[in-house]
Design a protein around this motif. Structure first.
Motif, short mmCIF file in Angstrom:
data_model
loop_
_atom_site.label_atom_id
_atom_site.label_comp_id
_atom_site.label_asym_id
_atom_site.label_seq_id
_atom_site.Cartn_x
_atom_site.Cartn_y
_atom_site.Cartn_z
N ILE A 160 4.08 -12.13 6.05
CA ILE A 160 2.91 -12.76 5.46
C ILE A 160 1.64 -11.98 5.76
N CYS A 161 1.55 -11.43 6.96
CA CYS A 161 0.33 -10.73 7.37
C CYS A 161 0.68 -9.38 8.00
N GLY A 162 1.22 -8.48 7.20
CA GLY A 162 1.53 -7.14 7.68
C GLY A 162 0.28 -6.29 7.79
N THR A 163 0.28 -5.36 8.73
CA THR A 163 -0.91 -4.53 8.96
C THR A 163 -0.62 -3.03 8.97
N VAL A 164 0.60 -2.62 8.66
CA VAL A 164 0.92 -1.19 8.72
C VAL A 164 1.46 -0.65 7.41
N ASP A 165 1.44 -1.46 6.36
CA ASP A 165 2.00 -1.04 5.08
C ASP A 165 0.93 -1.02 4.00
N GLY A 166 -0.11 -0.23 4.25
CA GLY A 166 -1.25 -0.16 3.35
C GLY A 166 -2.49 -0.69 4.03
N GLY B 65 -5.73 -2.86 5.20
CA GLY B 65 -6.01 -4.26 5.42
C GLY B 65 -4.79 -5.08 5.79
N MET B 66 -4.94 -6.38 5.68
CA MET B 66 -3.85 -7.31 5.94
C MET B 66 -3.11 -7.55 4.62
N ARG B 67 -1.75 -7.55 4.68
CA ARG B 67 -1.01 -7.56 3.43
C ARG B 67 0.21 -8.47 3.49
N TYR B 68 0.53 -9.02 2.32
CA TYR B 68 1.83 -9.66 2.13
C TYR B 68 2.81 -8.53 1.85
N VAL B 69 3.85 -8.42 2.67
CA VAL B 69 4.79 -7.30 2.54
C VAL B 69 6.17 -7.86 2.19
N LEU B 70 6.68 -7.43 1.05
CA LEU B 70 7.99 -7.86 0.59
C LEU B 70 8.97 -6.70 0.73
N PHE B 71 10.03 -6.92 1.52
CA PHE B 71 11.06 -5.91 1.73
C PHE B 71 12.21 -6.17 0.76
N SER C 216 -9.99 -8.51 4.39
CA SER C 216 -9.59 -7.31 5.14
C SER C 216 -9.39 -6.09 4.24
N GLY C 217 -9.58 -6.26 2.95
CA GLY C 217 -9.33 -5.15 2.02
C GLY C 217 -7.85 -4.91 1.82
N GLY C 218 -7.06 -5.97 1.96
CA GLY C 218 -5.61 -5.83 1.86
C GLY C 218 -5.07 -6.25 0.51
N GLY C 219 -3.84 -6.79 0.50
CA GLY C 219 -3.22 -7.17 -0.76
C GLY C 219 -1.72 -7.35 -0.61
N LEU C 220 -0.99 -6.85 -1.60
CA LEU C 220 0.46 -7.01 -1.68
C LEU C 220 1.14 -5.65 -1.63
N THR C 221 2.12 -5.50 -0.74
CA THR C 221 2.92 -4.28 -0.66
C THR C 221 4.38 -4.63 -0.89
#
Length: 245
Positions: free
Chosen positions: A11-17, A19-25, A68-73
């Motif tokens: 829900i709150c990944g920080t190493v895949d792009g 800002g703070m991001r929703y990261v779907l594997f 945070s300038g994040g989004g979806l990865t």
């Protein structure tokens, strides 16, 4: 409605792009990297999710992503094995104003890449080495050439961060450095590289799968080795990711 086969999500990944991001594997990968820390994502599996389900969940944390300038990865596995799902998800995310990032190894057809790229804001492009020898030793493919062709294709169209894993004895030598410098120099100047030190945290997953770990005995890359490699890139005028400059 197209469904995606997925392995897990953050829900709150920080190493895949940024800002703070929703990261779907997503599930499924054909590269078979010897150092993969998520080999349990290689099989497609049966767990599915829709774009609507992803975005409904992401909306609950939208303020965190925006502030945070994040989004979806979308990462993997390899997302480009499910282009219809990823393109559809990204199109809907962009329509909602969410930044979209694709994390890929670049093993796909031009048509597949263009299909997903049309709705992608940025790309994390993972190089498994810089030479044919490194790809032959570390993956299931024999030549880096198609990967580099796809990197050129992507870098001409979207902001790209090249991710390069520094593996002692495999991707850290002078030839590897010189070749990587050449690759980076052939790309638009805004393309940046992130050097990731090899670690052994994924071995436990190989053992759980009862698979032999191919790089058994290979030491983790030290801070000094990693910094020396980064310094070589800096001295050559290669742009490093902001976290490494």
């Amino acid at each position: 409605m197209v469904q995606g086969y997925y392995h897990s999500k953050l829900i709150c990944g920080t190493v895949d792009g940024p800002g703070m991001r929703y990261v779907l594997f997503l599930a499924g990968c054909r590269l078979g990297c010897a150092f993969c820390h998520n080999p349990d994502t290689w099989a497609q599996g049966e767990q599915t999710i829709t774009a609507a389900e992803v975005l409904q969940e992401a909306e609950e944390y939208r303020l965190f992503y925006e502030n945070s300038g994040g989004g979806l990865t979308v990462t993997g596995g390899e997302p480009l094995l499910q282009p219809e799902f990823v393109a559809g998800l990204f199109a809907e995310a962009q329509a909602r104003g969410l930044d979209t990032a694709l994390d890929t190894c670049g093993l796909a057809s031009k048509e597949t890449i263009m299909q997903v790229l049309a709705h992608t804001d940025r790309v994390l492009f993972s190089l498994k080495g810089s030479t044919d020898a490194s790809y032959q030793a570390l993956t299931n493919i024999k030549s880096i050439r198609p990967i580099l062709q796809n990197l050129q294709l992507v870098a001409a169209r979207r902001p790209v961060t090249v991710r390069y894993v520094l593996i002692p004895g495999y991707t850290d030598g002078k030839d590897s450095l010189a070749t990587l410098i050449g690759i980076m120099k052939s790309l638009p100047p805004a393309v940046e590289v992130e050097v990731l030190p090899y670690h052994t945290l994924g071995i436990a997953k190989w053992e759980k799968l009862q698979w032999d770990y191919p790089l058994q005995g290979v030491p983790e890359a030290t801070k000094a080795q990693t910094e020396n490699f980064r310094q070589g890139l800096r001295q050559a005028g290669v742009r490093l990711a902001a976290t490494e400059s």
